[in-house]
Design an enzyme around this catalytic site. Structure first.
Site, short mmCIF file in Angstrom:
data_model
loop_
_atom_site.label_atom_id
_atom_site.label_comp_id
_atom_site.label_asym_id
_atom_site.label_seq_id
_atom_site.Cartn_x
_atom_site.Cartn_y
_atom_site.Cartn_z
N GLU A 1 1.86 64.38 70.36
CA GLU A 1 1.59 62.70 69.93
C GLU A 1 1.94 61.98 71.14
O GLU A 1 3.04 61.93 71.76
CB GLU A 1 2.48 62.47 68.89
CG GLU A 1 2.32 61.13 68.36
CD GLU A 1 3.65 60.75 67.54
OE1 GLU A 1 3.98 61.80 66.57
OE2 GLU A 1 4.13 59.70 67.33
N ARG B 1 3.80 53.09 73.34
CA ARG B 1 4.85 52.42 73.56
C ARG B 1 4.94 52.06 75.07
O ARG B 1 5.98 51.59 75.55
CB ARG B 1 6.26 53.20 73.22
CG ARG B 1 6.23 53.45 71.84
CD ARG B 1 7.70 54.04 71.29
NE ARG B 1 7.48 54.86 70.08
CZ ARG B 1 8.41 55.58 69.58
NH1 ARG B 1 9.60 55.82 70.16
NH2 ARG B 1 8.14 56.17 68.13
N LYS C 1 4.51 61.21 57.42
CA LYS C 1 5.69 61.31 58.40
C LYS C 1 6.90 61.03 57.47
O LYS C 1 6.66 59.99 56.99
CB LYS C 1 5.59 60.90 59.46
CG LYS C 1 6.31 60.32 60.53
CD LYS C 1 5.95 59.70 61.74
CE LYS C 1 6.84 58.67 62.39
NZ LYS C 1 6.65 58.89 63.99
#
Ligand code: 3PG
Length: 213
Positions: free
Chosen positions: A45, A49, A133
């Site tokens: 993943e 950011r 998640k």
């Protein structure tokens, strides 16, 4: 288990840990993904950011056949669309929103949305998302909390992330409603910055061999 969630779990192929990555320089993305895959972690993943994140996803999707790259920290439909267009095979979000659920409804790319409370879990489940998640796992109540969701929300499986490391991952993997865990410990910022691909490969190998305790 519903269609897209099933597809995501089968893509995962039993991998116990999904590395959560922050790629500052897109030039690092390919060697990083290769090192992780060589260590047994094919599904990765890359979080949105950093300014290079989408380019990093594009490069891994285009150049690293052995990797299955997804985008993380996707907060809205625009980012969902950009990440999918860059070649993400799955999309991860820290939470669940109506607009992200709508975005995944219009896409072939599965969404792994974050949920903690029963209401959040139910909102995602109503949209057919049965693989979620659990974030931030440690801070929100850890394995005790997760176990308490198993009986009332038996259809849901989780990928806990947040505060997980090689030390506590086996406890999470032992929880019956946990499929895998996610974490950034496998590829620390300074190792990426210094191009320590061998060390990352070795951390990945240790993570890929983690078993429930
Ligand atoms: C995530 O987005 O899943 C988390 O930031 C990962 O948490 P960690 O850095 O504590 O592993």
């Amino acid at each position: 288990m519903t269609g897209k969630s099933e597809k995501l779990i089968s893509l995962l192929g039993g991998q116990p840990v999904i590395p959560v990555l922050k790629v500052k320089d897109a030039a690092d993305a390919v060697p990083l993904a290769r090192a992780l895959a060589a260590g047994g972690l094919r599904m990765i993943e890359i979080t949105l950011r950093t300014k290079d994140a989408l380019e990093a996803i594009r490069r891994v999707a285009g150049e690293v056949e052995e990797a299955i790259v997804g985008a993380g920290t996707v907060l809205d439909p625009k980012q969902f669309a950009e990440a999918a267009a860059a070649g993400s095979k799955f999309i991860v979000s820290p939470g669940v929103t109506a607009s992200l659920i709508a975005a995944q409804g219009d896409s072939e790319v599965p969404l792994l949305p974050g949920a903690i409370t029963p209401g959040e879990v139910m909102m995602a489940l109503e949209a057919g998302i049965s693989f979620q998640k659990f974030f931030p796992a440690e801070q929100a109540g850890g394995t005790v909390f997760l176990r308490s969701l198993a009986s009332p929300l038996a259809a849901v499986r989780f990928c806990p992330t947040g505060g997980i490391s090689a030390l506590n991952a086996p406890e999470y993997l032992a929880v019956p409603n946990v499929v895998c865990v996610g974490g950034s410990w496998v590829a620390p910022d300074e190792m990426i910055r210094e191009g320590k691909w061998d060390m990352i490969e070795s951390l990945a190998r240790q993570a890929s061999e983690l078993k429930p305790i």
